[in-house]
Design a protein around this motif. Structure first.
Motif, PDB file in Angstrom:
ATOM      1  N   LEU A 156       0.735  -0.964   0.019  1.00  0.00           N
ATOM      2  CA  LEU A 156      -0.013  -0.067  -0.053  1.00  0.00           C
ATOM      3  C   LEU A 156       0.838   1.287  -0.077  1.00  0.00           C
ATOM      4  O   LEU A 156       0.466   2.286  -0.530  1.00  0.00           O
ATOM      5  CB  LEU A 156      -0.855   0.042   1.257  1.00  0.00           C
ATOM      6  CG  LEU A 156      -2.014  -1.238   1.333  1.00  0.00           C
ATOM      7  CD1 LEU A 156      -2.960  -0.926   2.594  1.00  0.00           C
ATOM      8  CD2 LEU A 156      -2.854  -0.882   0.013  1.00  0.00           C
ATOM      9  N   ALA A 157       2.235   1.019   0.608  1.00  0.00           N
ATOM     10  CA  ALA A 157       3.021   2.339   0.815  1.00  0.00           C
ATOM     11  C   ALA A 157       3.341   2.630  -0.658  1.00  0.00           C
ATOM     12  O   ALA A 157       3.491   3.894  -1.195  1.00  0.00           O
ATOM     13  CB  ALA A 157       4.046   2.121   1.719  1.00  0.00           C
ATOM     14  N   ALA A 158       3.819   1.589  -1.464  1.00  0.00           N
ATOM     15  CA  ALA A 158       4.500   1.806  -2.804  1.00  0.00           C
ATOM     16  C   ALA A 158       3.350   2.087  -3.787  1.00  0.00           C
ATOM     17  O   ALA A 158       3.262   3.193  -4.454  1.00  0.00           O
ATOM     18  CB  ALA A 158       4.774   0.399  -3.122  1.00  0.00           C
ATOM     19  N   ASP A 159       1.903   1.831  -3.567  1.00  0.00           N
ATOM     20  CA  ASP A 159       0.682   2.073  -4.047  1.00  0.00           C
ATOM     21  C   ASP A 159       0.526   3.853  -4.008  1.00  0.00           C
ATOM     22  O   ASP A 159       0.340   4.532  -4.778  1.00  0.00           O
ATOM     23  CB  ASP A 159      -0.349   1.611  -3.995  1.00  0.00           C
ATOM     24  CG  ASP A 159      -0.368   0.096  -4.437  1.00  0.00           C
ATOM     25  OD1 ASP A 159       0.594  -0.236  -5.309  1.00  0.00           O
ATOM     26  OD2 ASP A 159      -0.836  -0.880  -4.072  1.00  0.00           O
ATOM     27  N   GLY A 160       0.572   4.003  -2.610  1.00  0.00           N
ATOM     28  CA  GLY A 160       0.550   5.520  -2.330  1.00  0.00           C
ATOM     29  C   GLY A 160       1.630   6.264  -2.862  1.00  0.00           C
ATOM     30  O   GLY A 160       1.289   7.582  -3.222  1.00  0.00           O
ATOM     31  N   GLN A 161       2.897   6.070  -2.750  1.00  0.00           N
ATOM     32  CA  GLN A 161       3.819   6.601  -3.452  1.00  0.00           C
ATOM     33  C   GLN A 161       3.579   6.888  -5.061  1.00  0.00           C
ATOM     34  O   GLN A 161       3.775   8.017  -5.449  1.00  0.00           O
ATOM     35  CB  GLN A 161       5.162   5.988  -3.295  1.00  0.00           C
ATOM     36  CG  GLN A 161       6.243   6.667  -3.588  1.00  0.00           C
ATOM     37  CD  GLN A 161       7.692   6.144  -3.257  1.00  0.00           C
ATOM     38  OE1 GLN A 161       7.660   4.872  -2.898  1.00  0.00           O
ATOM     39  NE2 GLN A 161       8.623   6.549  -3.689  1.00  0.00           N
ATOM     40  N   GLN A 162       3.129   5.909  -5.649  1.00  0.00           N
ATOM     41  CA  GLN A 162       2.890   6.080  -6.820  1.00  0.00           C
ATOM     42  C   GLN A 162       1.789   6.889  -7.191  1.00  0.00           C
ATOM     43  O   GLN A 162       1.720   7.802  -8.224  1.00  0.00           O
ATOM     44  CB  GLN A 162       2.414   4.743  -7.671  1.00  0.00           C
ATOM     45  CG  GLN A 162       2.135   4.601  -9.222  1.00  0.00           C
ATOM     46  CD  GLN A 162       3.364   5.074  -9.978  1.00  0.00           C
ATOM     47  OE1 GLN A 162       4.482   4.897  -9.587  1.00  0.00           O
ATOM     48  NE2 GLN A 162       3.298   5.721 -10.988  1.00  0.00           N
ATOM     49  N   LEU A 163       0.693   6.962  -6.354  1.00  0.00           N
ATOM     50  CA  LEU A 163      -0.669   7.990  -6.374  1.00  0.00           C
ATOM     51  C   LEU A 163      -0.155   9.383  -6.276  1.00  0.00           C
ATOM     52  O   LEU A 163      -0.687  10.088  -6.946  1.00  0.00           O
ATOM     53  CB  LEU A 163      -1.507   7.573  -5.318  1.00  0.00           C
ATOM     54  CG  LEU A 163      -2.788   8.151  -5.485  1.00  0.00           C
ATOM     55  CD1 LEU A 163      -3.620   8.359  -6.588  1.00  0.00           C
ATOM     56  CD2 LEU A 163      -3.917   7.865  -4.131  1.00  0.00           C
ATOM     57  N   ALA A 164       0.666   9.395  -5.483  1.00  0.00           N
ATOM     58  CA  ALA A 164       1.233  10.755  -4.986  1.00  0.00           C
ATOM     59  C   ALA A 164       1.926  11.487  -6.205  1.00  0.00           C
ATOM     60  O   ALA A 164       1.851  12.737  -6.492  1.00  0.00           O
ATOM     61  CB  ALA A 164       2.203  10.894  -3.745  1.00  0.00           C
ATOM     62  N   GLN A 165       2.816  10.524  -6.923  1.00  0.00           N
ATOM     63  CA  GLN A 165       3.596  11.017  -8.171  1.00  0.00           C
ATOM     64  C   GLN A 165       2.456  11.413  -9.289  1.00  0.00           C
ATOM     65  O   GLN A 165       2.612  12.257  -9.826  1.00  0.00           O
ATOM     66  CB  GLN A 165       4.285   9.879  -8.548  1.00  0.00           C
ATOM     67  CG  GLN A 165       5.721   9.667  -7.749  1.00  0.00           C
ATOM     68  CD  GLN A 165       6.608   8.364  -8.067  1.00  0.00           C
ATOM     69  OE1 GLN A 165       6.198   7.962  -9.081  1.00  0.00           O
ATOM     70  NE2 GLN A 165       7.820   8.494  -7.387  1.00  0.00           N
ATOM     71  N   ASP A 166       1.313  10.253  -9.251  1.00  0.00           N
ATOM     72  CA  ASP A 166       0.526  10.807 -10.178  1.00  0.00           C
ATOM     73  C   ASP A 166      -0.289  12.058  -9.922  1.00  0.00           C
ATOM     74  O   ASP A 166      -0.596  12.761 -10.981  1.00  0.00           O
ATOM     75  CB  ASP A 166      -0.520   9.395 -10.375  1.00  0.00           C
ATOM     76  CG  ASP A 166      -0.112   8.306 -10.805  1.00  0.00           C
ATOM     77  OD1 ASP A 166       1.092   8.578 -11.376  1.00  0.00           O
ATOM     78  OD2 ASP A 166      -0.516   7.368 -10.676  1.00  0.00           O
ATOM     79  N   LEU A 167      -0.636  12.178  -8.661  1.00  0.00           N
ATOM     80  CA  LEU A 167      -1.409  13.497  -8.293  1.00  0.00           C
ATOM     81  C   LEU A 167      -0.353  14.947  -8.620  1.00  0.00           C
ATOM     82  O   LEU A 167      -0.968  15.861  -9.065  1.00  0.00           O
ATOM     83  CB  LEU A 167      -1.768  13.588  -6.719  1.00  0.00           C
ATOM     84  CG  LEU A 167      -2.953  12.501  -6.431  1.00  0.00           C
ATOM     85  CD1 LEU A 167      -3.077  12.447  -4.742  1.00  0.00           C
ATOM     86  CD2 LEU A 167      -4.309  13.073  -7.242  1.00  0.00           C
ATOM     87  N   LYS A 168       0.820  14.752  -8.385  1.00  0.00           N
ATOM     88  CA  LYS A 168       1.713  15.563  -8.668  1.00  0.00           C
ATOM     89  C   LYS A 168       1.862  15.981  -9.999  1.00  0.00           C
ATOM     90  O   LYS A 168       2.049  16.977 -10.451  1.00  0.00           O
ATOM     91  CB  LYS A 168       3.188  15.219  -7.926  1.00  0.00           C
ATOM     92  CG  LYS A 168       4.273  16.381  -8.242  1.00  0.00           C
ATOM     93  CD  LYS A 168       5.603  16.051  -7.581  1.00  0.00           C
ATOM     94  CE  LYS A 168       5.590  15.563  -6.187  1.00  0.00           C
ATOM     95  NZ  LYS A 168       6.708  15.400  -5.784  1.00  0.00           N
TER      96      LYS A 168
END
Length: 321
Positions: free
Chosen positions: A221-233
């Protein structure tokens, strides 16, 4: 006269026969072995050692004692002259000790090797060999010290085993017995828990495995959250560019409207109106995306009810927008 002559002849014959017999016995009993002489030097006594006492090399008799006396240069030393068979392998590292001949109290000289593994080198004739004390000699020398030590030990033991100490020792033994009983009861009480311990260990192992699995899920989940944060950025950067483009389009449309409002032909005015409306639409869209960037992922939320619509009064009471 004739009888006397026969008697003299018989006497001479007997004498000659006796001398011959004595010579024969002396011949057979004589020691014709070639000997080498060594000197054994002793700083202690040589009790039980006599002349003609045997000399043994590693248990084999190889000679005898020929003389015993004090050293003329040092009265504290005793010199024992021994004659050893010339073929006896007496090395330079040999030393002597006194051995006992059974229960007779007589002693003999025992020659031993100090280093049996060293290269052999024969001792020169007349060499001096040191006499070392035996174990019994060392015990006899240390006897007074041993007796004094035993006496001191007995005195201390008597002091330890006094009446008060014996009473305290008895109390300590009683307490030790009580402690042993308490320990037995404690072990009996711990036996049920010990029987349940394997099950608890299995449960702990299962819980550890579940925790490991949960940790792996958290890491995923942390890896997915990091990917999501990159997408949001990335989407936020795109929104910034879109807002800038909308502002530029709006500015361009206004400039065109101001520049052409005076002398624009009537047929181009609808086109300018459409361009201005499009720019305002782009501006509103950019503003809405800037206020609600999550709408790019989850869609636009429902618009709040207006006046006269269902839920407007409830929204006014709660104060929600």
């Amino acid at each position: 006269m004739e009888n006397k002559a026969h008697a003299i002849a018989a006497g001479l014959f007997v004498l000659l026969l006796g001398f011959a017999l004595a010579a024969t016995v002396a011949w057979f009993q004589g020691d014709r072995t070639e000997r080498v002489h060594y000197t054994v030097v002793s700083r202690s006594g040589v009790t039980g050692l006599n002349l003609k006492a045997p000399v043994k090399l590693r248990g084999v008799e190889v000679g005898h004692v020929e003389g015993i006396g004090f050293d003329p240069t040092d009265a504290r030393q005793i010199l024992v002259d021994i004659a050893v068979d010339v073929a006896a392998p007496v090395s330079t590292s040999a030393y002597a000790q006194l051995g006992l001949q059974g229960v007779t109290g007589l002693s003999f000289v025992a020659l031993e090797e100090a280093d049996a593994e060293a290269p052999f080198k024969r001792a020169e004739p007349g060499a001096r060999i040191a006499l070392r004390p035996t174990l019994l000699d060392r015990l006899a020398e240390s006897g007074p010290n041993l007796v004094a030590g035993f006496a001191e030990t007995a005195t201390r033991l008597n002091a330890v085993l006094s009446d008060d100490n014996r009473a305290q020792l008895g109390e300590a033994l009683v307490q030790l017995r009580q402690a042993a009983g308490d320990t037995s009861r404690l072990m009996a009480a711990l036996q049920p828990a010990a029987r349940e311990l394997p099950g608890l260990l299995k449960d702990a192992d299962a819980a550890t495995q579940r925790a490991d699995a949960a940790l792996r899920r958290v890491e995923a989940l942390a890896a997915d959250g990091q990917q999501l944060a990159q997408d949001l950025k990335a989407r936020a950067a795109m929104l910034d560019r879109l807002e800038a483009a909308a502002a530029q389009v709006q500015a361009t449309s206004r400039n065109l409207e101001l520049a052409l409002v005076g002398d624009t032909p009537p047929r181009t005015r609808p086109l300018l109106s459409d361009i201005s409306a499009a720019s305002r639409s782009v501006e509103r869209a950019a503003n809405e995306v800037g206020e609600q960037p999550q709408s790019l992922l989850f869609g636009r939320g429902a618009r709040p009810p207006g006046p006269g619509e269902t839920g407007f009064e409830q929204r006014q009471k709660t104060g929600t927008k």
